[in-house]
Scaffold this motif. Sequence first.
Motif, PDB file in Angstrom:
ATOM      1  N   ARG A  59       0.839  -1.215   0.000  1.00  7.77           N
ATOM      2  CA  ARG A  59       0.000   0.000   0.000  1.00  7.77           C
ATOM      3  C   ARG A  59       0.865   1.253   0.000  1.00  7.77           C
ATOM      4  NH1 ARG A  59      -3.397  -2.347   3.646  1.00  7.77           N
ATOM      5  NH2 ARG A  59      -2.561  -1.092   5.349  1.00  7.77           N
ATOM      6  N   LYS A  60       1.944   1.191   0.759  1.00 11.88           N
ATOM      7  CA  LYS A  60       2.855   2.330   0.819  1.00 11.88           C
ATOM      8  C   LYS A  60       3.457   2.566  -0.581  1.00 11.88           C
ATOM      9  CE  LYS A  60       6.825   4.119   3.425  1.00 11.88           C
ATOM     10  NZ  LYS A  60       7.947   4.002   2.490  1.00 11.88           N
ATOM     11  N   ARG A  61       3.810   1.472  -1.210  1.00  9.66           N
ATOM     12  CA  ARG A  61       4.393   1.585  -2.545  1.00  9.66           C
ATOM     13  C   ARG A  61       3.381   2.206  -3.513  1.00  9.66           C
ATOM     14  NH1 ARG A  61       6.360  -3.742  -3.322  1.00  9.66           N
ATOM     15  NH2 ARG A  61       4.387  -4.098  -4.370  1.00  9.66           N
ATOM     16  N   ASP A  62       2.145   1.762  -3.417  1.00 10.03           N
ATOM     17  CA  ASP A  62       1.106   2.323  -4.283  1.00 10.03           C
ATOM     18  C   ASP A  62       0.952   3.816  -4.059  1.00 10.03           C
ATOM     19  OD1 ASP A  62       0.642  -0.078  -5.365  1.00 10.03           O
ATOM     20  OD2 ASP A  62      -1.269  -0.459  -4.338  1.00 10.03           O
ATOM     21  N   ARG A  63       1.010   4.203  -2.767  1.00 10.60           N
ATOM     22  CA  ARG A  63       0.845   5.614  -2.441  1.00 10.60           C
ATOM     23  C   ARG A  63       2.023   6.422  -3.002  1.00 10.60           C
ATOM     24  NH1 ARG A  63      -0.490   4.597   2.753  1.00 10.60           N
ATOM     25  NH2 ARG A  63       1.582   5.217   3.456  1.00 10.60           N
ATOM     26  N   GLU A  64       3.204   5.867  -2.842  1.00 11.68           N
ATOM     27  CA  GLU A  64       4.385   6.571  -3.366  1.00 11.68           C
ATOM     28  C   GLU A  64       4.283   6.734  -4.884  1.00 11.68           C
ATOM     29  OE1 GLU A  64       7.666   5.251  -0.036  1.00 11.68           O
ATOM     30  OE2 GLU A  64       7.747   4.367  -2.022  1.00 11.68           O
ATOM     31  N   ASP A 107       1.519   6.842  -6.621  1.00 14.35           N
ATOM     32  CA  ASP A 107       0.492   7.843  -6.913  1.00 14.35           C
ATOM     33  C   ASP A 107       1.035   9.258  -6.767  1.00 14.35           C
ATOM     34  OD1 ASP A 107      -1.426   6.124  -7.655  1.00 14.35           O
ATOM     35  OD2 ASP A 107      -2.506   6.121  -5.740  1.00 14.35           O
ATOM     36  N   ASP A 108       1.809   9.467  -5.711  1.00  9.15           N
ATOM     37  CA  ASP A 108       2.418  10.792  -5.519  1.00  9.15           C
ATOM     38  C   ASP A 108       3.317  11.146  -6.690  1.00  9.15           C
ATOM     39  OD1 ASP A 108       1.211  11.047  -3.140  1.00  9.15           O
ATOM     40  OD2 ASP A 108       2.991  10.656  -1.906  1.00  9.15           O
ATOM     41  N   LYS A 157       1.401  11.963  -9.749  1.00  5.63           N
ATOM     42  CA  LYS A 157       0.757  13.260  -9.666  1.00  5.63           C
ATOM     43  C   LYS A 157       1.787  14.371  -9.918  1.00  5.63           C
ATOM     44  CE  LYS A 157      -2.554  15.892  -7.022  1.00  5.63           C
ATOM     45  NZ  LYS A 157      -1.703  17.088  -7.079  1.00  5.63           N
TER      46      LYS A 157
END
Length: 254
Positions: free
Chosen positions: A5-10, A12-13, A16
């Motif tokens: 999940r952390k990887r996905d968030r990174e 996404d950032d 963006k």
Amino acid sequence: DRIARKRDREFDDFRKRLKDADQFKVEQSVFDDATFAAIYKLVQDGHVEAFGGPISTGKEANVYEALGPDDTDVAIKIYRINASNFRHMRDYLEGDPRFEGIGNDKKRVVLAWTQKEFANLSRARRAGVRVPEPIAVERNVLVMELVGLVEDRARRLAEVNVENPETAYQVVREYMRRLYSAGLVHGDLSEYNMIIHDGELVVIDLGQAVTVHHPNADEFLRRDCRNVAKFFSRQGTDTSSADLYEFVTDAEAD
Ligand code: ATP
Ligand code: MN
């Protein structure tokens, strides 16, 4: 799972940030999610540190300058999956033993094409032809040495006043001979696919280069010879496409 999940968030950032970057605003169509993922992977692997501006927007690919590791400058060529004329690409891939049975899937064709450019650059280098050093390839994204500097960009041969056309011609024909001896034909060689920086001539754009086994290899080579001979004739060099063809292919025999 938490790590995923952390990887996905990174990711996404990162995506963006890229999407918000000015240089991409006009060219969002280049970047589908999978392309973002490929760029992200190249960043993670340490090949790219930051994106710079666009150098060129071509028919099939866009080229950007970027920062590589240790303050190096790199060029990033991104093939557009959708805009690519993949039928034309397929004609170059078919008949190349390296890409047999590639089929009709557009995405597969464009990805193979990107791999092919990387492989061609490596082979050309090994053969002693001055091309940009290939650094990494991921999906439809190719990272290579930036020829010239961000502040002082290499120019196409077509854009400069060739100071010593005779010498430049001798360099080009020797590169063509070496490439052919290494089993490759460029296939789109002209003053538009050679760049010059600090007096050094560099052959670029090897995506369409085919091996000599390709059924159209000879036709492509003759066309390359015509383009190159025509350009240097205009610069006052005494040459013809027949002379050039003979020079390039004769060396094969000995
Ligand atoms: P076109 O359709 O215009 O032929 P292309 O999409 O096939 O372009 P290239 O010819 O490989 O792409 O590159 C386009 C332009 O980007 C080149 O003319 C050159 O000015 C610049 N360029 C490409 N690769 C490099 C590099 N490694 N270093 C510096 N400039 C580069
Ligand atoms: Mn080109």
